[in-house]
Design an enzyme around this catalytic site. Structure first.
Site, PDB file in Angstrom:
ATOM      1  CE  LYS A 276      -0.611  -0.130  -3.751  1.00 46.31           C
ATOM      2  NZ  LYS A 276       0.480  -0.277  -3.153  1.00 46.31           N
TER       3      LYS A 276
ATOM      4  N   PRO B 197       0.663  10.848  -6.344  1.00 47.03           N
ATOM      5  CG  PRO B 197       2.146  11.346  -4.457  1.00 47.03           C
ATOM      6  CD  PRO B 197       0.815  11.164  -4.766  1.00 47.03           C
TER       7      PRO B 197
ATOM      8  CG  ASP C 163      -0.669  -2.964  -7.093  1.00 48.02           C
ATOM      9  OD1 ASP C 163      -0.281  -4.139  -6.586  1.00 48.02           O
ATOM     10  OD2 ASP C 163       0.311  -1.954  -6.743  1.00 48.02           O
TER      11      ASP C 163
ATOM     12  N   GLY D 290      -0.167   3.300  -5.816  1.00 44.62           N
ATOM     13  CA  GLY D 290      -0.961   2.447  -6.697  1.00 44.62           C
ATOM     14  C   GLY D 290      -1.845   3.403  -7.841  1.00 44.62           C
TER      15      GLY D 290
ATOM     16  CB  SER E 218      -2.872  -0.006 -10.328  1.00 44.48           C
ATOM     17  OG  SER E 218      -1.262  -0.375 -10.414  1.00 44.48           O
ATOM     18  CB  SER E 219      -5.993   3.754  -8.410  1.00 43.79           C
ATOM     19  OG  SER E 219      -7.343   4.078  -7.993  1.00 43.79           O
TER      20      SER E 219
HETATM   21  O1  C5P Z   1       2.331  -5.988 -12.783  1.00 40.68           O
HETATM   22  P1  C5P Z   1       3.196  -4.813 -12.747  1.00 40.68           P
HETATM   23  O2  C5P Z   1       3.510  -4.121 -14.206  1.00 40.68           O
HETATM   24  O3  C5P Z   1       2.538  -3.810 -12.055  1.00 40.68           O
HETATM   25  O4  C5P Z   1       4.473  -5.256 -12.008  1.00 40.68           O
HETATM   26  C1  C5P Z   1       5.698  -4.523 -12.066  1.00 40.68           C
HETATM   27  C2  C5P Z   1       7.007  -5.242 -11.748  1.00 40.68           C
HETATM   28  O5  C5P Z   1       7.165  -5.583 -10.523  1.00 40.68           O
HETATM   29  C3  C5P Z   1       6.869  -6.613 -12.728  1.00 40.68           C
HETATM   30  O6  C5P Z   1       7.483  -6.534 -13.802  1.00 40.68           O
HETATM   31  C4  C5P Z   1       7.661  -7.498 -11.659  1.00 40.68           C
HETATM   32  O7  C5P Z   1       9.039  -7.353 -12.025  1.00 40.68           O
HETATM   33  C5  C5P Z   1       7.557  -6.944 -10.286  1.00 40.68           C
HETATM   34  N1  C5P Z   1       6.162  -7.725  -9.636  1.00 40.68           N
HETATM   35  C6  C5P Z   1       6.557  -8.825  -9.005  1.00 40.68           C
HETATM   36  N2  C5P Z   1       5.610  -9.488  -8.201  1.00 40.68           N
HETATM   37  C7  C5P Z   1       4.507  -9.084  -8.032  1.00 40.68           C
HETATM   38  C8  C5P Z   1       4.117  -7.734  -8.720  1.00 40.68           C
HETATM   39  C9  C5P Z   1       5.071  -7.170  -9.376  1.00 40.68           C
HETATM   40  O8  C5P Z   1       7.477  -9.344  -9.266  1.00 40.68           O
HETATM   41  N3  C5P Z   1       3.577  -9.760  -7.597  1.00 40.68           N
END
Ligand code: C5P
Length: 284
Positions: free
Chosen positions: A12, A94, A134, A100, A103-104
């Site tokens: 994305k 990458p 994501d 993403g 996540s994808s």
């Molecule tokens: O949810 P995910 O594991 O992808 O997020 C990685 C890190 O990015 C989280 O631990 C957080 O520190 C930060 N994050 C955030 N706000 C978001 C998405 C991610 O602070 N909306």
């Protein structure tokens, strides 16, 4: 009964991204327009008695902690089943790039396993939020969507006519967590651009100019402070009259082109400055 499903898991770009607040759970409140591009991992999921996840090439996640394994466990819990499946991911997107990819893959695993298991009353978008911020967008299957909250609010937008981009890949990797931690209050300002872009997609009034005017990302400041190569790439491109925007928490950058020919031309100009640039399209 379906025993195996193969899906493409597209990367994305965030056409615009605003950070609008910090939540009590430590995450940030976002408003963003997400779009999938024609660069994808290939994800094959098959029924099996044990859980086996193979990612090639290896992404370096501790065994069982990659997002695909977490997606299998999350759906198994919701569907009251054993977390057992065979998952094979052929990586082309990458890693830790703001595209993403992980996540994808997780979104594709959820969609593929749901086809195989046919669970009743499981909301894959809501479940995706428990795997990663994501993942709900990818679990939704939308090509373009407005995304809010921490990533769990996904409002699909109408598919646009072809949008041509140039993606500039960087050698560096950035951790999303580190970029959010580096964010300061005065980095914020992209919310109005996100809203304009969302409205233009909803009204099917997307043009390259509208995309370029609104390609703002509040994570650019913190990402560039952590990764000086971002500012260097942007100033090389600006020297040729090309504006590069950040996707996600970076470091991947992109430019919006007028059409396919223009995308190929811009990619050539950027490559001559020493950047790794390729033409892509926003595609389902
Ligand atoms: O949810 P995910 O594991 O992808 O997020 C990685 C890190 O990015 C989280 O631990 C957080 O520190 C930060 N994050 C955030 N706000 C978001 C998405 C991610 O602070 N909306």
């Amino acid at each position: 009964m379906t025993r195996a499903v193969t899906l493409l898991a597209p990367a994305k770009v965030n056409l615009a991204l605003a950070v609008v607040g910090k939540r009590e759970d430590g995450y940030h409140e976002l408003r963003s327009v997400f779009a999938t591009i024609d660069l994808a991992d290939r994800v094959r999921v098959a029924a099996q008695r044990t859980l086996e996840v193979r990612i090639a090439p290896d992404v370096g996640a501790p065994p069982g902690e990659d997002l695909a394994s977490r997606a299998v466990r999350a759906l198994a819990t919701a569907a009251h089943r054993d977390p057992s499946a065979f998952v094979h991911i052929r990586k082309r997107v990458p890693v830790a790039a703001g595209l993403g990819g992980g996540s994808s893959d997780a979104g594709a695993v959820l969609r593929a396993l749901a086809t195989i298991w046919q669970p009743q009353d499981v909301d894959l978008v809501a479940l995706g939020a428990s795997v990663g911020s994501d993942v709900p967008f990818f679990a939704s299957g939308a090509c373009v969507a407005f995304v809010g909250g921490r990533g769990e609010q996904v409002e699909p937008l109408p598919d646009p006519k072809a949008i041509h981009l140039v993606i500039v890949r960087m050698r560096e990797r950035l951790s999303t967590k580190d970029v959010f931690a580096e964010l300061r209050r005065d980095d914020r300002g992209a919310a109005a651009a996100v809203d304009r872009l969302r409205a233009a997609f909803a009204r099917r009034q997307i043009t390259p100019e509208v995309l370029r005017e609104n390609a703002q990302n509040d994570l650019l400041g913190p990402a560039a402070r952590l990764c000086p190569a971002i500012a260097d790439a942007r100033s090389r491109a600006a020297g040729k009259g090309i504006a590069l925007s950040l996707t996600g928490s970076g470091p991947t950058l992109f430019a919006v082109a007028d059409d396919r020919r223009d995308a190929l031309r811009l990619a050539r100009i950027l490559r001559r400055t020493g950047l790794v640039a390729h033409a892509h399209t926003i595609a389902r």
